[in-house]
Each structure stands twice: as C-alpha cells, then as structure tokens.
Motif scaffolding. Structure first.
Motif: not given
Length: 699
Positions: A113, A117-118
């Motif tokens: 996750r 996101f990164e």
C-alpha cells in the motif's frame, strides 16, 4: 570518455563513494546506447558489472529528462535476487534523490500500500508480480504505470528459454499498450550462443523498428582459457564429501548439485565430516535460505551446497572455489557457476568437477570439450505457446473487466503468436469468457478452474508438484514430496531437510502441513519432477559425449582416477560408437538397439517417424532407441530410405498434458500440438538419418 556522459552527481559518487577510478569496459560501452534510448543486451559473466551498466545511464536519463513516479522496472526471475539487489539500487538511486522499492509475493500488504502511494522511481519485481498488479482490483495500474519509460530484465537468458519468457514478453506488450508509447528494454545476460536472436526476442513487437545494441566487450575473464578446471572421478557422494572435506581448508566453497535430493544428502555427509555447511534450494523456506546465505557470506572456512538457485547473480560474498557434483545440463550453466569465482584481484576462475559415475564423467568431459571450443547453447523460446496465449487473454479480461472482441489482439501490438481468433472463439464457446454485445469478460469456467485466491493461480505459468509444508514449532523449514509422508515405514518417520534429520510428530492432511522435531540421524529427501517435464540432454551435448567415447579429451586437468575411469567407460561402450556413423547393435540377447547418440528430443522424433522399425513400446533415451528384434539390414535400408522427407512430431502422453498449465483452456488438439513441437528436434533427427548406419552383433 563515456563516464563523462553520466550525471555529474552520479559520477562524483562512482569515484568517491564506490572508489572506482573508472567504469569497467562493459559499463563504458553501455553508456551511449542506453542514454540514447536504444534497446540493448548487455552480456558479461557473473559479477561483470551488468547491473551498473544498465542502471547508471538510466538514472542519468531519469534526471536529465525529469522522469517522474515509477519510470523504471527492474525485472528478475528470483525474489531472492531482487532482495539482494535492493540495497545496492537504493544507494545508487538515493545519490540522485530518487527512490527504489521491491514488490513480490513476500512483500507484506502494508508495504505494498505504501508503494502504491509513494510510486518509487525504480520498482524491482518479477513477471508474476507485474501480472498480479495488472489484474488486481486494489491497484490503479493506469495511474501507477503512467510514467513508465524503461524496463531492465536481469538474467534475461533464464526467462527466454522457457514459458516464463513468453509470459514476460506478453506482459511487457500489455504495459506498452497501456502507456501508449514504446518502452526501452535492456536485457542483462550471461554469455549465450545467439545474442542477436536473444535481443530480437526481448524487443518483442518492436524488433526491427527500434535501434538495438549488443554490449559485449571481449575481456580476459570471459575467455575459457583463463580458468582452472579439474575433472575428477570419486564414485559416490560419500567419497565426494570426503574429498571436499579434505581439500581447500580455510577457504569458502560453493558446491553445485543437480537435484535437491543430492544437496540434502551431501549437506548431511559434509556435516558428519565436521565441515561448516549451509544449504540452498527451492524447497527450503525463504527464511531458511536467507539465513544460510547470510551465514555463508559472513563465514570463512565453510561450504554452501546448492542447486541452480545460486547460479544466478545472488551475492554470497567472495568465493575461493566452485565445486560441481557431476555435470550441469548446459555449458551456459557452467559458465554462470564458473563466474562465481575469480572476482578478487590476483585470483583465477576455477571449478573442480567431482563425478559419481562413469556416465556422469563422460558427460562432464563432453561439456568441458564444448566449453573449451567456445561453444554455448543458443537460447530459444519454446515453440507454439498457445497455453500462454489463452492465459493472457483471460488475464486481460481480468485487467480490463470488459474488453471488446475486436481490440483484444491489439493489446499485444502484433507480437506473434498472441491475439489468435481460434483461441478466442474456443474460450467463449467453452465458458472461460462470456460475451455481451461484443464485450467479453471472465466466464464461469474460468472462475471454476482458475478463480481460487482471487485468480492468483493465473499469474504463474508453471504447475508445481503438490508438496507439504514442514514446520518445527512455528518456523517453516521448507516443503517435501507428500510421498515421504504416505510411504509405509517401520518405526519413526524421518525426513531429511535443510541438511538435518527430523522426526515427524504430526501431519495436518487438510492444510498440507507436517510438524517435526530434531532427530539424531537418518531421514529421506525426495521431490517429484513437475508432470510432463522433458528430461534428457541436448543433441549437441550427447554428440559431444560420443566424441569423448571415441577418444576426444577435454583440454583441462584430469586426475589419474578420472583418466582411468574414462578409459573403462570408453572400453565398455566401444561397441556403441563408430567414427563413421551410427551403430545398430545386437548385444548378446534379443534386444536390438540403435545407438544414435542424438539427444532425447531427436530420438523422440526418430521414434515417432520410424514406427515400422521401432519396438512397439518405443523405448528410447538420450543415446539409443530400441528397434524391432527381427529387423534385418535390408529392411532397415528400405524402410528408412525416405525418412528425412517424412519426419514426424512425437506424440505426448497424458501426463505431459497435465504438466502444461492452462491446457484446460485449449482445445485438446492444440494442447497436443504444442507439446509435440516442444518434444521434437527435427534438425537433430535429420542429421542422424543422413549418417551411415552399421549393423553389429556382439556375442
């Protein structure tokens, strides 16, 4: 100077952080083509600096062209190799303020996750994990891969020779279609016999339309003359352990074996000899392998015994010696293993062969004969991957949820053989796909056959044999063949795993787990080969064995006992070889055998073609084919006169069909045709048929 074209910050760290006065010739030669955006194939032995040859110019492009988000994929065949590379690539990318992450099946959900996101600049992954990202409902693949510019495929030769290569190519084509622009492809490989073909294969649908460059400087380390190789005959695994224990005290040794069983038994024998020993093979748990590899890296006077899992570029530190039990299946594998040594200044690449039988000795001598000639196997993709085409169509339906029947083929950009109408119709007719007004989506039959664990079974292209997980307490040791748990035994049921003896205390049949506790000694190790696996040696290697039996010696150091045993092998098989052609031999009894020395696939092709002269049971192996016992020389000449014009493909058996994953999604005739093409060697068979044949009777 090519290094001057790299990013100045990167160049500063190469000199000051790594302490390199300059790039290696291979790395220098790779700078210009990779910076130019060419597709490239970088060839060098193990530890030749291939990773840096690709990554340094790609990081330079990343900075100069201001690539954002995930712009580079680094694809490897093994999760362990990804884990091993991660710290190094994190360091290189960090010099430029860029981020690197790894994504594979062992990465926890929380870390995945964070990666989504990164969106790290470089993502290290496997083809199977790429597939799972594309079909996952939790990954917005269009957004995540929107900035993709380049793909590095490490150990590309390990992909290209089997169905994982077709799977990788198909996934890369889908990614290319997804981002709407060409993606630079850079392959890293050990030495291969056909680099131009391998690079063309890697380019996929772009072959012939994009600039392609092979980077392969000729260096002393890549030449066979610059290695110390010794061939020995020891006669048994126990003797091999004694030799290993008595030689090279104080040195770090890597021993390669050709099966997991041999790894386990040799590990046990070496420990009994008082040798500090670690083990690595695919059926050991990830943690067990990692602990062994880490301990081996940090130790000095020790041995690690491994299958081919350590053949690829996993770093286990500086090695003093490589020892080979019997012979690897290919010259390419030997080159990989040989390249594990001679990395330190003032040291030489080396390998000691310890052979356990006369047959293995002859095969090792043949392999070394080919190696000294500079011959390496060409890497060729398996023909007619129809089952992978079916898998890819279903995976695309999962990825897109609904896909138009007129645009399916376009997702592979014209890559042969993807996008076939015949398979598409079959998948719809058999319920693998449903169709509604020209839009297709996953059907009930695909749900039934492949829907377990959210279709995760669809991301892997091989079917593994069923195995039981072995645990001691809560710690997983590895996996074993279920036959070890069902065979009748007297007394305690003992297993051999991780080179240690274990007593089975409880078997959980439903969850396929067994619990063990340490035992003093004993135990068995066994694993079953995948259903339908094609065994046997190649045409070229088997013909080289024939040369050895006819008197050719490899120009390597050979011990007295190896020379003596090889002389015995030549004497015992002298009636099966002749310099003028092949031999048909009636040896005492009624059996009539044709000693072709052609290799397994060529003999399978000959047996399928010459049904009039072959024994009805069609028994054959790498070296010979059993003929009708009443066959006469005149019949032979008559019935084989036109054989080169009517060569037939072998007929695979049902067991082989079971081993072809996704064969259920194929019409049976196409599944059979795929396997038949893979079991055949038409060129090898034709070569044998053109040679003279002699009938010999030995009483």
């Amino acid at each position: 100077m090519p290094a001057a074209d790299l990013d100045p910050v990167l160049l500063h760290h190469i000199v000051n952080s790594l302490g390199w006065p300059d790039l290696r010739p291979l790395q220098a030669d790779a700078v210009a083509p990779v910076l130019a955006g060419d597709d490239a194939l970088v060839l060098a032995p193990t530890a030749g600096g291939k990773t840096e040859a690709a990554v340094f110019p790609l990081l330079t492009r990343m900075a100069a062209q201001r690539w954002t988000a995930t712009s580079v994929l680094y694809v490897c065949p093994l999760k362990a190799l990804l884990n091993n590379l991660l710290p190094r690539l994190e360091t290189y990318a960090g010099w430029l303020g860029r981020r690197t992450a790894v994504w594979h099946g062992d990465v926890p959900a929380s870390r995945r996750r964070a990666i989504l996101f990164e969106r790290p600049d470089i993502l290290l992954t496997t083809p199977e994990s790429l597939e799972s990202m594309l079909v996952s409902t939790t990954v917005d693949h269009r957004t995540f891969f929107a900035g993709l510019q380049a793909v590095v495929v490490d150990e590309v030769h390990a992909f290209a020779g089997d169905d994982r290569g077709w799977h990788l190519l198909a996934v890369l084509e889908r990614l290319t279609h997804l981002v709407g622009r060409p993606i630079q492809r850079v392959g890293l490989s050990a030495t291969v016999g056909n680099p131009t073909d391998l690079l063309g294969w890697l380019q996929g649908s772009s072959a012939g339309t994009r600039t392609a460059t092979i980077v392969a400087p000729d260096t002393p380390a890549s030449r066979p003359v610059d290695a110390e190789v010794e061939l020995d005959f020891v006669g048994s695994l126990a003797n091999a352990a004694t030799v290993i224990a008595s030689l090279h005290a104080g040195e770090k040794r890597l021993v390669f074996c050709e099966s997991r069983q041999v790894v386990e038994h040799l590990g046990q024998l070496l420990r009994a000899e008082g040798v500090t020993t670690f083990l690595s093979h695919a059926s050991l748990s990830t943690d067990e392998r990692r602990r062994a590899e880490q301990a081996f890296t940090e130790a000095r006077d020790c041995v690690i015994v491994s299958t081919s899992t350590l053949e690829l570029g996993i770093d286990v530190g500086d090695l003093d010696r490589v020892i080979q039990i019997d012979a690897p299946a290919t010259v390419a594998s030997f080159l990989q293993r040989l390249g594990r040594t001679g990395r330190r200044p003032g040291t030489t690449r080396n390998c000691l062969f310890l052979t356990l039988s006369g047959e293995a000795l002859a095969e090792a001598a043949a392999l070394l004969l080919l190696w000294r000639r500079g011959w390496v196997e060409p890497i060729t993709a398996p023909p007619e991957p129809r089952h992978i085409v079916a898998q890819q169509i279903l995976a695309l339906a999962l990825q897109e949820h609904r896909v138009g029947d007129q645009v399916v083929a376009g997702w592979w950009n014209g890559l042969r053989p993807f996008g076939t109408d015949v398979l598409l119709r079959h998948l719809v007719d058999e319920g693998f796909l449903d169709s509604d007004q020209g839009m297709m989506f996953i059907g009930p039959e695909a749900e039934r056959r492949f829907g377990r664990r959210h279709f995760m079974d669809m991301t892997a292209v091989f079917t593994g044999a069923p195995e039981f997980t072995v645990l001691t307490g809560r710690a997983e040791l590895g996996r074993v063949d279920p036959g070890l748990l069902t065979d009748e035994v007297r007394g305690d049921r003992l297993l051999l795993l991780a080179g240690r003896s274990w007593r089975v205390t409880y078997i959980d049949w439903r969850r396929r787990r067994c619990f063990v506790e340490p035992a003093d000694s004993g135990g068995r190790a066994r694993w079953t080969a995948p259903a339908g696996a094609i065994v046997g040696t190649s045409h070229e290697l088997t013909r080289a064995v024939r040369e050895v039996l006819l008197g050719a010696d490899p120009p390597v150091q050979m011990t007295r006992r190896a020379a003596s045993r090889l002389a015995t092998e030549r004497d015992e098989l002298s009636s099966t070889v002749h310099p003028g052609g092949t031999v048909i031999l009636r040896d005492g009894g009624e059996d009539l055998r044709w000693w072709t020395w052609a290799g397994y696939r060529a003999n399978a092709t000959l047996a399928a073609t010459l049904t009039e002269v072959i024994d009805p049971v069609q028994r054959y192996d790498d070296r010979q084919i059993r003929l009708r016992d009443n066959l006469t020389p005149s019949e032979w000449r008559q019935l084989t006169a036109d054989a080169t014009q009517r060569l037939c493909l072998p007929q695979p058996d049902n067991k082989a069909l079971e081993g072809l994953k996704f064969n259920a999604a194929l019409p049976e005739r196409l599944a059979i045709a795929t396997l038949a093409a893979r079991l055949s060697d038409l060129d090898g068979a034709a070569t044998i048929l053109k040679e003279p044949t002699r009938f010999i009777s030995v009483t």
